[in-house]
Design an enzyme around this catalytic site. Structure first.
Site, PDB file in Angstrom:
ATOM      1  N   HIS A 155       0.848  -1.209   0.000  1.00  0.00           N
ATOM      2  CA  HIS A 155       0.000   0.000   0.000  1.00  0.00           C
ATOM      3  C   HIS A 155       0.878   1.251   0.000  1.00  0.00           C
ATOM      4  O   HIS A 155       0.668   2.179  -0.800  1.00  0.00           O
ATOM      5  CB  HIS A 155      -0.904  -0.033   1.234  1.00  0.00           C
ATOM      6  CG  HIS A 155      -1.727   1.201   1.433  1.00  0.00           C
ATOM      7  ND1 HIS A 155      -3.071   1.264   1.146  1.00  0.00           N
ATOM      8  CD2 HIS A 155      -1.407   2.437   1.905  1.00  0.00           C
ATOM      9  CE1 HIS A 155      -3.535   2.471   1.430  1.00  0.00           C
ATOM     10  NE2 HIS A 155      -2.537   3.198   1.893  1.00  0.00           N
ATOM     11  N   GLU A 156       1.872   1.298   0.887  1.00  0.00           N
ATOM     12  CA  GLU A 156       2.738   2.468   0.974  1.00  0.00           C
ATOM     13  C   GLU A 156       3.671   2.558  -0.239  1.00  0.00           C
ATOM     14  O   GLU A 156       3.999   3.662  -0.698  1.00  0.00           O
ATOM     15  CB  GLU A 156       3.552   2.435   2.278  1.00  0.00           C
ATOM     16  CG  GLU A 156       2.711   2.422   3.551  1.00  0.00           C
ATOM     17  CD  GLU A 156       1.780   3.623   3.665  1.00  0.00           C
ATOM     18  OE1 GLU A 156       2.106   4.704   3.118  1.00  0.00           O
ATOM     19  OE2 GLU A 156       0.707   3.487   4.292  1.00  0.00           O
ATOM     20  N   HIS A 159       2.123   4.502  -3.004  1.00  0.00           N
ATOM     21  CA  HIS A 159       2.290   5.944  -2.795  1.00  0.00           C
ATOM     22  C   HIS A 159       3.675   6.386  -3.269  1.00  0.00           C
ATOM     23  O   HIS A 159       3.812   7.351  -4.016  1.00  0.00           O
ATOM     24  CB  HIS A 159       2.200   6.282  -1.295  1.00  0.00           C
ATOM     25  CG  HIS A 159       0.826   6.264  -0.726  1.00  0.00           C
ATOM     26  ND1 HIS A 159      -0.227   6.962  -1.255  1.00  0.00           N
ATOM     27  CD2 HIS A 159       0.331   5.644   0.382  1.00  0.00           C
ATOM     28  CE1 HIS A 159      -1.310   6.773  -0.509  1.00  0.00           C
ATOM     29  NE2 HIS A 159      -0.987   5.971   0.486  1.00  0.00           N
ATOM     30  N   ASP A 166      -4.651   7.654  -1.243  1.00  0.00           N
ATOM     31  CA  ASP A 166      -5.553   6.780  -0.498  1.00  0.00           C
ATOM     32  C   ASP A 166      -6.976   6.861  -1.023  1.00  0.00           C
ATOM     33  O   ASP A 166      -7.424   7.913  -1.490  1.00  0.00           O
ATOM     34  CB  ASP A 166      -5.541   7.146   0.987  1.00  0.00           C
ATOM     35  CG  ASP A 166      -4.216   6.827   1.646  1.00  0.00           C
ATOM     36  OD1 ASP A 166      -3.602   5.815   1.276  1.00  0.00           O
ATOM     37  OD2 ASP A 166      -3.792   7.605   2.516  1.00  0.00           O
TER      38      ASP A 166
END
Length: 932
Positions: A155-156, A159, A166
């Site tokens: 998830h990170e 980014h 998000d």
């Protein structure tokens, strides 16, 4: 020679696309060069290293499947602090350093906050800065609240690497959907769950249905979305990767374009997969057939700093006072900047090279003075950069057989058509090249050396009053030293004095600094009269004057007094150039000092493409708000442009109040190098520490719905995020490095830049009127004044977004745009909305400049025509929703009878409101907007 330089310059432009400190490379679908750094403040614990390995190994498999068998982690370096014990497995780093770290394992931003987050303040699709994980998170102590660490790492990573955002929004957790229901902000809407207020006292927890807030017309502040533990949806990783079934990113077919998520706001409602699949990574790879191998880990321990100065003493250094200016800057670096314990050597070069000092370890002023005696005293001869570098290799290997991780500071002012001949040797050496270019003719080819080795590129013009050379050396603090050991620049200022022979000013020393405080004054002609007073008015004596180098300096013993220090410099002649530089270190190793990090969004640019200036102000990891931030951008010839940087969430600034101050830069005056310098001032009662949660933080999972009942997690500590801690006054300066601009035309050009996009439009309902507020854009992005605004409304968010030009236009004849960055307000009556079933009015703005260039359409704001529908729940404390159903409640249900009455009244109210809206346009009073 000209052809050679053109080819090299094109190569450099190719290498320098984007301002990116990361050393990551994508090779045959695998990410190489990933750096995970453990902060020196983290207590030694071998389990952290093992948990990092497990996290990345699990993440690699998850990433591979989530990207349709396209990406995985090939090799990862784990940087271990110098204060941890030695271990035979630990090797010396090469190019790896804390400055290049992609992931930081460091104490939390504030105590008790273990939420992982990614520092990300640039546009959609652009890489983030770094991922911050806390030791407790890595050790698995927060898995129930944030999900498995390997999944969260992916998830990170999305980014960091692909610039997606998000698909939840803790500031706007709910929105009013076109289905006339209140929905939780999520992607996709197929993720099932219930909305409840869940409170605990001790071991006793109570659940109740959510009420509708009378002001927002959405659920009350304490309402939370609890997802079902068992789901069938495969997306989305950017919403809640902790759900077992989630293994994909949201794609076009299931992307929720209505939700007020950061992904929709920042990426113009594009799905995360659309952004990822349009990235350079994706375009340069194809899906794999066989599964990838597990990641390979390297354990690298930070060790003592090893550096060699390689200084140009060729004939061209005799002009424009360059040799003496270089010596002034090098002396400041050797006396103040370089850290104790470092090893330093020195080489001079012209058409040949001269080893002037073998490596000396700096433990006291004695070693520093020996190095000062080795600086060049005369300039003559040609320029052979490669000979200087090869001699530096001899100096480094004379003490350490391995050059890995050693630093070479190369300063040159001349062209050398043979500089490209040693690029491969530099690449293979393991050394880091920092390049300081002095004057307009410094060799372009050396930029490649600093780029491929992860070094810094600095530029100083011949305008001595800009103090660029001292700034360039002062920026070469160790990237691996503890922050408390780094020299911080509090002031850097210069003036050319003609009629007025006085240079007066003040320097603020705040309580976070004061150790090893060092004042340096330089001049060009005769030694000035120097006066310095501490905050108590006591005059400081005993400046050491070096008439040969034309510098005077004073080191304050112990810790300098906190407050305003006043200086007065009196020149002895006209056309004198005076500069003053003040540096200091952290006063207390346990209290992080205030720091400034400045950068451009690109290291190279082609006119007329705009650039963005960034300055991040932090204390530790905590952002500082309300500071006065000024950028000085100096061209090849010494011309300086001044920009006020803002943290207002408008124009170039992506997020308001995140401690990152930004501004567009388009005032290119010539081709060649430019340098960036930022000056920061925080006044009493103006600057504050922000205790808001970091943006782009991992979603906190409040609990799960299992068999119709909530199994809650421990509640996150409640903090009033609107509270800001006032700061004392402080001052800082920072060098943002050099960048290169090409294709600037000398001919008059038409207007090339439209107004910047409005990104902070807000709407509120006031009786029959709708009131709007936003930040004014400029004529050219965020500079000047726009000519007019076009405001349009629609009953459908998606129609307004997709077909802005066809939407109903609001009369703005009396709306005259203000100067850029001013607050704009406007009120209007909405008139007819064509959609019969419309429950909201959606509003957007476009700006037009005097050349009829139009901005991008703004963010979309909305106001409700009536209260959105809220479903009833049969049981407040034991919710048992049907599969796929979202079951919020608008009030407290006491019995089924009361529920029926409330439901009937609500239904009648909705029907009456709709009728009144359509027939008479009399709206319910005060329906505040929900911003998209």
């Amino acid at each position: 020679m000209g052809l050679f330089r053109s080819v090299v310059f094109l190569l450099v432009l190719h290498l320098l696309q984007g301002s990116d400190t990361s050393l990551i490379q994508l090779n045959n679908n695998g990410y190489e060069g990933v750096i995970i750094a453990i902060d020196p403040a983290v207590p030694e614990d071998g389990k952290i290293i093992e948990q990092i390995k497990d996290m990345v190994t699990t993440a690699s498999t998850y990433l591979f499947e989530a990207t349709e068998k396209r990406f995985f982690f090939k090799n990862v370096s784990i940087l271990i602090p110098e204060n941890w014990k030695e271990n035979s497995e630990y090797k010396r780093p090469k190019l790896e350093s804390y400055e290049h770290a992609d992931v930081l394992v460091a104490p939390p931003t504030l105590p008790g906050r273990d939420e992982p987050y990614t520092k990300q303040f640039t546009a959609c699709g652009e890489k983030g800065e770094y991922i911050h994980l806390t030791p407790d998170f890595v050790l698995g102590k927060s898995e129930s609240e944030y999900g498995p660490s390997g999944r969260l790492f992916v998830h990170e990573w999305a980014h960091l690497r692909w610039g997606v955002f998000d698909e939840y929004n803790e500031d706007e957790p709910y929105y009013s959907a076109t289905s006339k229901k209140i929905e939780a902000t999520r992607c996709p809407t197929g993720i099932t769950g219930i909305n409840r207020v869940y409170t605990c006292q001790g071991d006793s927890c109570v659940t109740r249905a959510c009420r509708i807030d009378s002001k927002t017309k959405l659920y009350e502040k304490d309402c939370q979305f609890f997802p079902e533990k068992d789901q069938t949806e495969k997306a989305s990783i950017m919403f809640m990767q902790g759900i077992d079934s989630v293994v994909e990113f949201c794609k076009e077919n299931n992307h929720n374009r209505e939700a007020p998520s950061l992904q929709n706001k920042m990426c113009n409602s594009r799905s995360t997969w659309d952004v990822i699949s349009n990235s350079e990574d994706f375009k340069n790879t194809t899906s794999m057939v066989a599964p990838p191998p597990p990641p390979v880990f390297s354990l690298l321990k930070i060790s003592q700093r090893i550096m060699c100065l390689v200084l140009d003493k060729s004939g061209s250094m005799a002009g424009s006072n360059r040799l003496n200016r270089m010596n002034q800057a090098a002396k400041h670096f050797l006396m103040q900047t370089i850290e104790n314990g470092s090893w330093v050597g020195m080489v001079h070069f012209d058409s040949t090279a001269y080893i002037k000092s073998k490596l000396i370890q700096i433990t006291s002023s004695n070693e520093r003075n020996k190095l000062l005696e080795s600086l060049p005293t005369a300039a003559s001869g040609g320029t052979s950069i490669c000979r200087g570098i090869k001699s530096a290799f001899q100096v480094l290997t004379g003490t350490y057989p391995q050059i890995d991780g050693s630093e070479i500071v190369l300063l040159t002012d001349g062209e050398d058509n043979t500089a490209g001949s040693c690029v491969d040797e530099v690449r293979q050496s393991g050394a880091i090249i920092h390049f300081i270019a002095l004057g307009p003719s410094a060799d372009q080819a050396v930029i490649e050396m600093s780029t491929i080795t992860g070094g810094k590129h600095k530029y100083a013009s011949d305008e001595a009053a800009n103090n660029g050379l001292i700034d360039a050396f002062a920026a070469l603090v160790s990237g691996n030293a503890d922050l408390s050991q780094q020299s911080l620049q509090l002031e850097s200022k210069g003036l050319t004095l003609n009629n007025n022979l006085w240079m007066n000013g003040t320097v603020i020393i705040d309580s976070t600094v004061g150790k090893d405080t060092f004042f340096l004054v330089t001049w060009n002609g005769q030694s000035p009269t120097i006066s310095l007073w501490d905050p108590n008015g006591k005059r400081m004596e005993n400046f050491t004057v070096d008439t040969d180098s034309k510098i005077a300096y004073l080191s304050i013993p112990g810790t300098a007094k906190v407050g305003v220090w006043t200086y007065s410099l009196q020149a002895k002649q006209n056309s004198e150039i005076l500069t003053i530089t003040v540096n200091s270190r952290a006063a207390n190793s346990s209290v992080p000092p205030i720091t400034v990090n400045a950068k451009m969004n690109k290291d190279t640019n082609s006119f007329p493409s705009p650039m963005i200036v960034y300055a991040e102000i932090l204390q530790g990891f905590v952002p500082i708000l309300g500071a006065n931030v000024t950028a000085f951008i100096e061209s090849n010839s010494g011309k300086t442009e001044v920009l006020q940087l803002l943290d207002n969430g408008a124009g170039a600034d992506s997020f308001k109040n995140d401690g990152v101050y930004s501004r567009y830069f388009t005032a290119y005056s010539e081709n060649g190098r430019y340098s960036l310098k930022v000056r920061v001032h925080g006044g009493t009662n103006a600057a504050t520490r922000s205790i808001r949660h970091p943006l782009n933080r991992a979603a906190y999972i409040p609990g799960w719905v299992v068999d119709g009942k909530i199994e809650g997690n421990p509640p996150r500590p409640k903090i009033d995020e609107d509270t800001q801690t006032p700061l004392e006054s402080f001052s800082r300066t920072a060098s943002g490095g050099a960048f290169v601009v090409s294709n600037v035309s000398n001919l008059p050009l038409p207007d090339l830049y439209p107004p910047s996009q409005i990104t902070d439009l807000e709407a509120t309902r006031d009786g029959d009127n709708i009131s709007l507020t936003w930040t004014a854009p400029g004529d050219d992005f965020d500079v000047g004044k726009a000519q007019q605004y076009i405001i349009r409304i629609n009953g459908s968010l998606l129609d307004l977004r997709d077909n802005f030009d066809d939407a109903l236009q609001v009369n703005t004849t009396d709306l005259l745009p203000k100067e850029a960055n001013s607050e704009e307000t406007f009120a209007f009556k909405p008139g007819n909305i064509s959609e019969e079933n419309a429950t909201h009015i959606f509003i957007a703005i476009q700006s037009v400049d005097k050349s009829n260039l139009t901005s991008k359409v703004s963010n979309i704001a909305q106001v409700a025509l009536f209260i959105p529908e809220a479903d009833s729940s049969p049981d407040e404390t034991q919710p048992n929703p049907s599969p796929g159903e979202n079951l919020p409640n608008s009030g407290v249900s006491i019995s089924s009878l009361v529920l029926s009455v409330v439901g009937s009244v609500a239904l009648v109210s909705i029907i009456l409101s709709t009728a009144v809206c359509i027939l008479n346009k009399k709206k319910n009073s005060r329906r505040p907007r929900t911003e998209f």
